[in-house]
Design a protein around this motif. Structure first.
Motif: not given
Length: 333
Positions: A304-333
């Motif tokens: 029941g959560l709504v996806a908001g902003e997302q950011l992807f960070i590539g690392l030199r060692n081949g990994f990638q990190i995702q930073v995500r936000e999810f909102w409950k009941h209309g909290g999304q900006i």
């Protein structure tokens, strides 16, 4: 001629549907689909769940995979299975598969299956807990084999600070605080912070961080999200930094976060994108080799959560990190 072409298209659609109905026309296979609603299981785990030989289970999974009812997910040297992430709403085959999923999901799991699922999750949790008990002193070094703390902590902190200009974070929860390095950020922005970890060794380190940083608005609790649910706690902000790939059932974290959040609350996570570097399991205690962004979005929607902003960070060692936000009941900006 047009009529003949339309007839041929209809026959083609029917031919494409037949393998789906054939593959799903078995009670055991429907039960397999049921247990894969949110979880991902390996062949051996599914054999354990349904008390059958691995060869027999592999046959069922092969048939279901060919029909598009599930898909394999490689975790290092092991193959796990999950429901497909991408289903096209315009394709008759995908519409049919979605309807099958919706039908089986309305049937409650038998108690004996639920108990076996819990046993597997407990096995995974014990594996993760044992790793951190053995390597608590080398925690930072182990984690930074993949990503230095600041590489994901700073973007998460910036995302939260930006939202705090419009939202008043009264109570916050950090799931799996590790050594407590992110707690000063939460202590500054929120009136009350709970740090939850199932590792006593890691909580001892987080306690030391709180003492050294003079953080007086933080409660450190040993346990899991069920511990807080039983207490009836509620939060405006929930944070999980590089935690999901260590937990037995990542999808359940979304369900629990949603249940623990007030309306308008925000769940912020940072975690690894899917990768194939199997050494992370042995060296860093990882249970999962990252996640597809679509997986997190699907689990959030189920909770029941709504996806908001997302950011992807590539690392030199081949990994990638995702930073995500999810909102409950209309909290999304």
């Amino acid at each position: 001629m047009t009529s003949m072409n339309a007839h041929a298209d209809n026959l083609s659609s029917v031919d494409a549907l037949a393998p789906i109905f054939k593959a799903s026309g078995d009670p055991l296979r429907l039960e397999i689909l049921r247990v894969l609603r949110r979880d991902t299981f390996g062949v051996l785990e599914l054999s354990q769940l349904f008390d059958m030989r691995q060869s027999g289970m592999s046959h069922h999974l092969k048939v279901m995979n060919r029909a598009g009812l599930l898909e394999p997910q490689r975790e290092g040297n092991a193959i796990f299975y999950r429901r497909p992430l991408h289903l096209d709403s315009d394709k008759p085959t995908d519409q049919t598969i979605r309807q099958i999923f919706e039908a089986v999901d309305r049937v409650p799991l038998p108690p004996h299956l639920q108990e076996r699922i819990e046993a597997i999750r407990n096995q995974r949790a014990d594996q993760s807990q044992a790793f951190f008990a053995r390597h608590a002193e080398q925690f930072r070094e182990q984690q930074e084999l993949i990503a230095a703390f600041d590489l994901y902590a700073e973007p998460v902190a910036e995302m939260i600070r930006k939202r705090s200009r419009k939202h008043q974070w009264q109570a916050a929860l950090e799931i799996g605080p590790g050594e407590g390095a992110f707690l000063p950020v939460l202590a500054e922005l929120c009136g009350h912070v709970v740090a939850l970890d199932n590792s006593r060794d890691m909580l001892a380190k987080a306690t030391r961080t709180c003492i050294d940083e003079r953080l007086n608005n933080i409660d450190l609790i040993e346990g899991v999200t069920d511990t807080l649910l039983a207490r009836g706690d509620a939060f405006d902000l929930v944070v999980a930094n590089m935690v999901l790939h260590h937990v037995p059932s990542p999808a359940d974290i979304f369900l629990d976060a949603a249940a623990l959040m007030n309306n308008g609350g925000c769940f912020v996570i940072s975690d690894l994108c899917s990768h194939d570097q199997d050494w992370a399991k042995a060296n860093c205690g990882d249970l999962w080799l990252g996640f597809e962004p679509e997986e997190l979005t699907t689990w959030a929607a189920d909770a029941g959560l709504v996806a908001g902003e997302q950011l992807f960070i590539g690392l030199r060692n081949g990994f990638q990190i995702q930073v995500r936000e999810f909102w409950k009941h209309g909290g999304q900006i």
